[in-house]
Design a protein around this motif. Structure first.
Motif, PDB file in Angstrom:
ATOM      1  N   LEU A  56       1.313   8.015   6.361  1.00 49.94           N
ATOM      2  CA  LEU A  56       0.515   6.826   6.069  1.00 49.94           C
ATOM      3  C   LEU A  56       0.879   5.699   7.032  1.00 49.94           C
ATOM      4  CD1 LEU A  56      -1.543   5.438   4.239  1.00 49.94           C
ATOM      5  CD2 LEU A  56       0.296   4.868   2.689  1.00 49.94           C
ATOM      6  N   GLN A 114      -1.491   3.973   9.805  1.00 49.65           N
ATOM      7  CA  GLN A 114      -1.727   2.531   9.840  1.00 49.65           C
ATOM      8  C   GLN A 114      -1.376   1.939  11.197  1.00 49.65           C
ATOM      9  OE1 GLN A 114      -3.483   1.404   7.728  1.00 49.65           O
ATOM     10  NE2 GLN A 114      -2.872   1.606   5.605  1.00 49.65           N
ATOM     11  N   ASN A 172      -4.237   2.576  13.346  1.00 46.76           N
ATOM     12  CA  ASN A 172      -5.313   1.642  12.989  1.00 46.76           C
ATOM     13  C   ASN A 172      -5.081   0.279  13.617  1.00 46.76           C
ATOM     14  OD1 ASN A 172      -6.660   3.498  11.435  1.00 46.76           O
ATOM     15  ND2 ASN A 172      -5.589   2.933   9.554  1.00 46.76           N
ATOM     16  N   THR A 202      -1.812  -7.253  -6.045  1.00 46.89           N
ATOM     17  CA  THR A 202      -2.908  -7.047  -5.095  1.00 46.89           C
ATOM     18  C   THR A 202      -3.559  -8.366  -4.720  1.00 46.89           C
ATOM     19  OG1 THR A 202      -4.040  -6.220  -7.040  1.00 46.89           O
ATOM     20  CG2 THR A 202      -3.850  -4.724  -5.203  1.00 46.89           C
ATOM     21  N   ASN A 246     -12.209  -9.903  -2.110  1.00 47.26           N
ATOM     22  CA  ASN A 246     -11.442 -10.869  -2.898  1.00 47.26           C
ATOM     23  C   ASN A 246     -12.228 -12.168  -3.075  1.00 47.26           C
ATOM     24  OD1 ASN A 246      -9.287 -11.818  -4.295  1.00 47.26           O
ATOM     25  ND2 ASN A 246      -7.977 -12.171  -2.521  1.00 47.26           N
ATOM     26  N   GLU A 305      -5.770  -0.215  -6.704  1.00 42.90           N
ATOM     27  CA  GLU A 305      -6.725  -1.309  -6.874  1.00 42.90           C
ATOM     28  C   GLU A 305      -6.524  -2.236  -5.679  1.00 42.90           C
ATOM     29  OE1 GLU A 305      -6.364  -3.302 -10.602  1.00 42.90           O
ATOM     30  OE2 GLU A 305      -7.883  -4.791 -10.117  1.00 42.90           O
ATOM     31  N   VAL A 306      -7.551  -2.376  -4.855  1.00 42.50           N
ATOM     32  CA  VAL A 306      -7.386  -3.124  -3.614  1.00 42.50           C
ATOM     33  C   VAL A 306      -8.460  -4.196  -3.502  1.00 42.50           C
ATOM     34  CG1 VAL A 306      -7.633  -2.951  -1.107  1.00 42.50           C
ATOM     35  CG2 VAL A 306      -6.200  -1.319  -2.324  1.00 42.50           C
ATOM     36  N   TYR A 307      -8.038  -5.400  -3.165  1.00 44.06           N
ATOM     37  CA  TYR A 307      -9.002  -6.454  -2.830  1.00 44.06           C
ATOM     38  C   TYR A 307      -9.016  -6.635  -1.322  1.00 44.06           C
ATOM     39  CZ  TYR A 307      -9.502  -7.732  -7.694  1.00 44.06           C
ATOM     40  OH  TYR A 307      -9.790  -7.702  -9.020  1.00 44.06           O
ATOM     41  N   SER A 336      -7.434   0.666   7.253  1.00 42.33           N
ATOM     42  CA  SER A 336      -6.221   0.538   6.447  1.00 42.33           C
ATOM     43  C   SER A 336      -6.460   0.987   5.004  1.00 42.33           C
ATOM     44  CB  SER A 336      -5.769  -0.925   6.499  1.00 42.33           C
ATOM     45  OG  SER A 336      -4.698  -1.126   5.638  1.00 42.33           O
ATOM     46  N   GLU A 337      -7.590   0.568   4.437  1.00 44.75           N
ATOM     47  CA  GLU A 337      -7.899   0.939   3.048  1.00 44.75           C
ATOM     48  C   GLU A 337      -8.149   2.440   2.935  1.00 44.75           C
ATOM     49  OE1 GLU A 337      -9.107  -1.645   4.629  1.00 44.75           O
ATOM     50  OE2 GLU A 337      -8.288  -3.300   3.452  1.00 44.75           O
ATOM     51  N   ILE A 338      -8.839   3.015   3.937  1.00 42.71           N
ATOM     52  CA  ILE A 338      -9.147   4.449   3.885  1.00 42.71           C
ATOM     53  C   ILE A 338      -7.844   5.257   3.953  1.00 42.71           C
ATOM     54  CG2 ILE A 338     -10.240   6.345   5.160  1.00 42.71           C
ATOM     55  CD1 ILE A 338     -12.500   4.325   5.838  1.00 42.71           C
ATOM     56  N   GLN A 347      -5.061   4.290   2.749  1.00 42.65           N
ATOM     57  CA  GLN A 347      -4.457   4.207   1.413  1.00 42.65           C
ATOM     58  C   GLN A 347      -5.168   5.123   0.423  1.00 42.65           C
ATOM     59  OE1 GLN A 347      -3.653   0.097   0.051  1.00 42.65           O
ATOM     60  NE2 GLN A 347      -3.998  -0.494   2.158  1.00 42.65           N
ATOM     61  N   ALA A 369      -3.982   8.605   0.883  1.00 44.59           N
ATOM     62  CA  ALA A 369      -2.626   8.857   0.389  1.00 44.59           C
ATOM     63  C   ALA A 369      -2.504   8.700  -1.121  1.00 44.59           C
ATOM     64  CB  ALA A 369      -1.654   7.903   1.081  1.00 44.59           C
TER      65      ALA A 369
END
Lengths: 304, 379
Positions: free
Chosen positions: A3, A7, A10, A273, B164, B186-188, B198-200, B202, B205
């Motif tokens: 991961l 990143q 990215n 978050t 957000n 849970e991502v904002y 970055s979100e993809i 996560q 994983a």
């Protein structure tokens, strides 16, 4: 672990894209002393040209060529018609006039292409994931973007240090009046530099358009990041733009990923978050502030 | 920018004896016609004007202005319309933050407001008003239906994601209100963010069995394309806003098969809808979107009230609006006690018809669904 590596890739990819935008911006400022807010519009022009030509011909590559040509042409025309009159004005006039250009480009694009986003997909040869050593799955297209961006960085370095045009550009950066007095056609040089910067922005727009959305107003958010990159790297320095772009790309990507995780170690998940993402969106500006405290003219800028 | 466009419906039929409404109604439409979100405003306007033109009713005058998606512009336009133009009814606003800036002041000045899109929770609960009617949905509705659908699809570990800002937080709250499984993450994200690498990573994983995301407009296009390229194949679920007719063509193959929730679709089987889809295509040369259907219903609601009462008699006109005596393209349509719809919310799947990407209904997410805030509304 995979991961983290994903990143980092990215961050690198975002960094090289930002470099393509920031290089033109910083060149134009370094050589002509001009603040060009309409740089994001040239990014949009590149993306729209690529999408339109790719849709009409079915070839992404023809689209990329079209994006270079259209953005360079738009840049040259804008320089000849509008920008040329602004060099001797102060920065506020330049900001006002180039802001007006943003509006002209946005509404002109809407008039030509309509209000709905255009379709542009990655070329078939680069679609889908590729498995890297260590079993990491990563988008083939993003890898290609990283490679293309690094190649262009090398090319730009060679252009500026090894060619006659590069010598003129560097001379123009250090003393505009003197190279004009030496018989260099300074106004032609300005047009070339502006068109070069525009072509880089258009190229970035085409590459990114394929994985994001091609729509009116797509250039302005990128422009803000590009300005941050230019300020961090030092205004007028292409090397600074490269280092700054990678720093911003890494900080943004890793911040978005790590900050919520970090706050999650001592807060409940949902507030972690929201606090983490709020801080992440500020991270690059905090980075900029820190750099400016340490080096007020940016990492590679001339001392003021 | 301040260009004033006045549309007057073509007078095809002279006033027929016995028609209740002899008094003209002036409508102010404030919507987004330029900038990033213009596609939505244009669809609402076109749907609305189609209904007005079809009615042949010459007693309705519509003044249309562009809010540029800016709250301060919307407030200024609303003041101008109420004070100089003397409109009876306001409508058109797409975005919740603009609606919050305009609606409370407008309804307090005895102007009716019919919302063709935005449905912020503040206007559905304690901030409800007798002159405010929402013809689309309360903001949480489509997300609630998605949560309910996730249960019936046996999803037990969702990764959820939204920008957000207030509507993004409402979205995830709405999903969690009905969803019974656990959360893989849970991502904002940032509002307007275009890179989701970055979100993809996560999501990849996280070990989730489903991804629920609310990313309207260009954000959704970018996410869908990048997700398709990433090789992650966890099923996606979203509200209709990311799979609307206006943006599906820009997403392309990447959207095929994705499930999304909507109160309307072009294949809903009722005569009003069939006629609407056909006429909209004939008039504008494109398939209608969710937003166009909402604009169309808003105009028809208004026309039905005009046929029953004079706008100068506010109480009677309000009662006529509450009755919602019109043929909605959604089929059954009624207002709840807080003037928000009670309606079915469907689950759609993205398909390809010929060369065009569109949606088809595959299930009903929630039946006769109201909203979570109605109980707080004291009118």
């Amino acid at each position: 672990m995979t991961l983290i590596i994903e990143q980092l890739l990215n961050g690198l990819q975002l960094g090289v894209m930002l470099f393509l935008m920031a290089a033109g911006l910083t060149l134009v400022f370094g050589v002509m002393g001009l603040i060009n807010l309409a740089h994001g519009s040239l990014y949009m022009v590149g993306a729209f040209a690529c999408a339109a030509v790719a849709t009409a011909t079915g070839s992404f590559w023809l689209g990329v060529i079209a994006s270079l040509a259209a953005a360079a042409a738009a840049g040259a025309i804008v320089e000849l018609v509008v920008i040329r009159r602004l060099y001797s004005r102060d920065h506020l006039d330049q900001v006002l006039a180039t802001f007006a250009l943003i509006l002209v480009f946005s509404e002109g694009t809407r008039w030509l292409f309509g209000s709905f986003p255009l379709f542009l997909d990655v070329p078939a040869a680069f679609s889908g994931p590729v498995t890297l050593p260590g079993g990491i799955e990563y988008s083939r297209y993003r890898l290609a973007i990283i490679a293309a961006g690094l190649l262009i960085a090398v090319g730009l370095y060679a252009l500026i240090t090894k060619t006659r045009l590069g010598i003129r550009i560097r001379a123009g950066e250090s003393d505009r009046e003197m190279i004009a007095a030496l018989g260099v056609d300074i106004s032609k040089l300005y047009t070339i530099v502006f068109a070069l910067g525009a072509a880089l922005a258009g190229f970035a727009g085409a590459l990114v358009g394929a994985i994001q959305s091609v729509q009116v107003g797509m250039g302005e958010p990128v422009l803000i990041l590009a300005f941050v990159v230019v300020v961090i790297g030092g205004i007028g320095s292409v090397k600074g733009a490269f280092v700054g772009a990678l720093l911003v790309g890494m900080t943004d990507t890793l911040g978005r990923f790590l900050l919520p995780v970090f706050f999650g170690t001592f807060m409940d998940p949902s507030s972690a978050t929201s606090v983490g993402s709020a801080l992440a969106s500020m991270s690059i500006y905090i980075l900029m502030a820190l750099v400016l405290v340490a080096k007020p003219s940016g990492l590679y800028g001339d001392a003021i | 920018m301040g260009l004033l466009k006045t549309f007057t419906a073509a007078a095809t039929v002279l006033a027929i004896a016995g028609m209740a409404s002899a008094e003209p109604v002036k409508v102010g439409m404030i919507t987004t016609l330029s900038g990033g979100g213009a596609g939505l405003g244009i669809d609402v306007r076109d749907g609305f004007m189609l209904a007005v033109a079809q009615s042949g009713n010459s007693d309705i005058e519509v003044v249309i202005e562009d809010d540029q998606r800016k709250p301060e512009v919307a407030v200024q336009l609303a003041d101008e319309m109420i004070q100089s133009e003397k409109v009876d009814v306001l409508t058109g606003i797409i975005w919740s933050n603009l609606a919050m800036a305009v609606v409370p002041a407008a309804t307090a000045q005895n102007v009716f407001y019919l919302s063709p899109n935005a449905g912020p929770s503040a206007l559905a609960g304690q901030g409800c008003h007798k002159n405010y009617f929402n013809v689309a949905w309360q903001n949480d509705n489509l997300h609630e239906a998605a949560g309910a659908y996730a249960n019936s699809a046996n999803y037990a570990n969702s990764f959820i994601m939204a920008p957000n800002y207030p509507a993004g937080q409402d979205a995830l709250t709405g999903y969690k209100r009905f969803y019974e499984g656990g959360l893989a993450g849970e991502v904002y994200t940032q509002l307007g963010q275009k890179d989701y690498a970055s979100e993809i990573a996560q999501i990849r994983a996280s070990g989730a069995d489903s991804v629920y995301f609310f990313l309207p407009g260009g954000m959704g296009i970018a996410f869908m394309k990048q997700y398709a390229q990433s090789g992650v194949d966890i099923p996606l679920l979203g509200p209709a806003f990311s799979f609307d007719q206006g943006i599906l063509q820009a997403v392309g193959e990447a959207a095929l098969g994705v499930r999304n929730t909507s109160q309307w679709n072009k294949d809903l089987d009722n005569p009003a809808n069939a006629a609407f889809v056909e006429n909209f295509q004939a008039e504008y040369g494109r398939l209608p979107s969710l937003y166009a259907s909402q604009g169309f219903d808003t105009a028809n609601l208004l026309l039905s009230a005009m046929a029953a009462a004079d706008v100068s008699d506010a109480d009677a006109f309000r009662a006529a609006l509450e009755a919602a005596n019109f043929d909605s393209v959604r089929g059954d349509f009624a207002f709840g006690p807080n003037h928000h719809p009670i309606q079915n919310i469907y689950v759609r799947e993205v398909i390809k018809e010929g060369d065009v990407f569109t949606n088809q209904i595959i299930a009903t997410g929630l039946t006769n669904h109201s909203d979570a805030y109605a109980a707080d509304c004291k009118m």
